[in-house]
Design a protein around this motif. Structure first.
Motif, PDB file in Angstrom:
ATOM      1  N   LEU A   1     -52.083 -29.220 -47.819  1.00  0.00           N
ATOM      2  CA  LEU A   1     -51.184 -28.375 -47.699  1.00  0.00           C
ATOM      3  C   LEU A   1     -51.346 -27.457 -49.101  1.00  0.00           C
ATOM      4  CD1 LEU A   1     -48.046 -30.182 -46.660  1.00  0.00           C
ATOM      5  CD2 LEU A   1     -49.740 -28.671 -45.295  1.00  0.00           C
ATOM      6  N   CYS A   2     -51.296 -25.984 -48.893  1.00  0.00           N
ATOM      7  CA  CYS A   2     -51.392 -25.169 -50.432  1.00  0.00           C
ATOM      8  C   CYS A   2     -50.113 -25.269 -50.988  1.00  0.00           C
ATOM      9  CB  CYS A   2     -51.511 -23.501 -49.548  1.00  0.00           C
ATOM     10  SG  CYS A   2     -51.266 -22.417 -50.873  1.00  0.00           S
ATOM     11  N   PRO A   3     -50.390 -25.352 -52.337  1.00  0.00           N
ATOM     12  CA  PRO A   3     -49.067 -25.623 -52.998  1.00  0.00           C
ATOM     13  C   PRO A   3     -48.644 -24.307 -53.317  1.00  0.00           C
ATOM     14  CG  PRO A   3     -51.478 -25.398 -54.627  1.00  0.00           C
ATOM     15  CD  PRO A   3     -51.800 -25.684 -52.986  1.00  0.00           C
ATOM     16  N   ALA A   4     -49.241 -23.128 -53.139  1.00  0.00           N
ATOM     17  CA  ALA A   4     -48.408 -21.768 -53.114  1.00  0.00           C
ATOM     18  C   ALA A   4     -47.608 -21.563 -51.924  1.00  0.00           C
ATOM     19  CB  ALA A   4     -49.525 -20.698 -53.690  1.00  0.00           C
ATOM     20  N   CYS A   5     -48.400 -21.430 -50.933  1.00  0.00           N
ATOM     21  CA  CYS A   5     -47.560 -21.119 -49.608  1.00  0.00           C
ATOM     22  C   CYS A   5     -47.420 -22.070 -48.647  1.00  0.00           C
ATOM     23  CB  CYS A   5     -48.450 -20.083 -49.068  1.00  0.00           C
ATOM     24  SG  CYS A   5     -49.885 -20.367 -48.059  1.00  0.00           S
ATOM     25  N   GLY A   6     -47.763 -23.270 -48.858  1.00  0.00           N
ATOM     26  CA  GLY A   6     -47.618 -24.226 -47.928  1.00  0.00           C
ATOM     27  C   GLY A   6     -48.591 -24.301 -46.696  1.00  0.00           C
TER      28      GLY A   6
ATOM     29  N   LEU B   1     -60.070 -22.691 -51.893  1.00  0.00           N
ATOM     30  CA  LEU B   1     -59.149 -21.676 -51.754  1.00  0.00           C
ATOM     31  C   LEU B   1     -58.220 -21.700 -50.662  1.00  0.00           C
ATOM     32  CD1 LEU B   1     -61.187 -18.816 -53.638  1.00  0.00           C
ATOM     33  CD2 LEU B   1     -59.634 -20.464 -54.868  1.00  0.00           C
ATOM     34  N   CYS B   2     -57.043 -21.249 -50.638  1.00  0.00           N
ATOM     35  CA  CYS B   2     -56.284 -21.167 -49.561  1.00  0.00           C
ATOM     36  C   CYS B   2     -56.777 -20.177 -48.639  1.00  0.00           C
ATOM     37  CB  CYS B   2     -54.630 -21.052 -50.052  1.00  0.00           C
ATOM     38  SG  CYS B   2     -53.568 -20.677 -48.625  1.00  0.00           S
ATOM     39  N   TRP B   3     -56.797 -20.297 -47.419  1.00  0.00           N
ATOM     40  CA  TRP B   3     -57.342 -19.185 -46.503  1.00  0.00           C
ATOM     41  C   TRP B   3     -56.339 -18.248 -46.376  1.00  0.00           C
ATOM     42  CZ3 TRP B   3     -54.736 -17.577 -42.191  1.00  0.00           C
ATOM     43  CH2 TRP B   3     -53.875 -18.511 -41.716  1.00  0.00           C
ATOM     44  N   HIS B   4     -55.034 -18.576 -46.588  1.00  0.00           N
ATOM     45  CA  HIS B   4     -53.997 -17.555 -46.297  1.00  0.00           C
ATOM     46  C   HIS B   4     -53.697 -16.636 -47.603  1.00  0.00           C
ATOM     47  CE1 HIS B   4     -49.733 -16.813 -45.501  1.00  0.00           C
ATOM     48  NE2 HIS B   4     -50.165 -16.113 -44.319  1.00  0.00           N
ATOM     49  N   CYS B   5     -53.340 -17.212 -48.815  1.00  0.00           N
ATOM     50  CA  CYS B   5     -53.017 -16.684 -49.830  1.00  0.00           C
ATOM     51  C   CYS B   5     -53.774 -16.662 -50.959  1.00  0.00           C
ATOM     52  CB  CYS B   5     -51.635 -17.200 -50.032  1.00  0.00           C
ATOM     53  SG  CYS B   5     -51.777 -18.735 -51.158  1.00  0.00           S
ATOM     54  N   GLY B   6     -55.056 -17.364 -50.979  1.00  0.00           N
ATOM     55  CA  GLY B   6     -56.228 -17.342 -52.072  1.00  0.00           C
ATOM     56  C   GLY B   6     -55.702 -18.305 -53.206  1.00  0.00           C
TER      57      GLY B   6
HETATM   58 ZN   LIG Z   1     -51.662 -20.610 -49.807  1.00  0.00          ZN
END
Ligand SMILES: [Zn+2]
Length: 80
Positions: free
Chosen positions: A48-53, A62-67
């Protein structure tokens, strides 16, 4: 290491480790590092992305959603 794969990885995953040889005499040491890295088990599942979940494959840097970087989620600060 497959050079095309390496170039592809460098382009999309700047966080991938690289091995740079300064002295040709270190070639065998470099190869050992690379083979150790490549022989590490392939991780499956999601992180799970720590920034956007958002859910990301565990092999993503890197998160594909928010980077945002996923290193912290993959490797918590507690040393083993
Ligand atoms: Zn993210």
């Amino acid at each position: 290491m497959n050079m095309l794969k390496a170039a592809w990885g460098d382009f999309f995953y700047p966080g991938l480790p690289e091995v740079w040889l300064i002295n040709e005499g270190d070639l065998e040491r470099g190869r050992a590092v690379v083979s150790k890295y490549e022989s590490s088990p392939i991780e499956t599942g999601v992180v799970l992305c720590p920034a956007c979940g958002e859910e990301n494959p565990r092999n993503f840097q890197l998160c594909w959603h928010c980077g945002a970087g996923l290193e912290r989620a993959l490797h918590p600060d507690s040393p083993q």
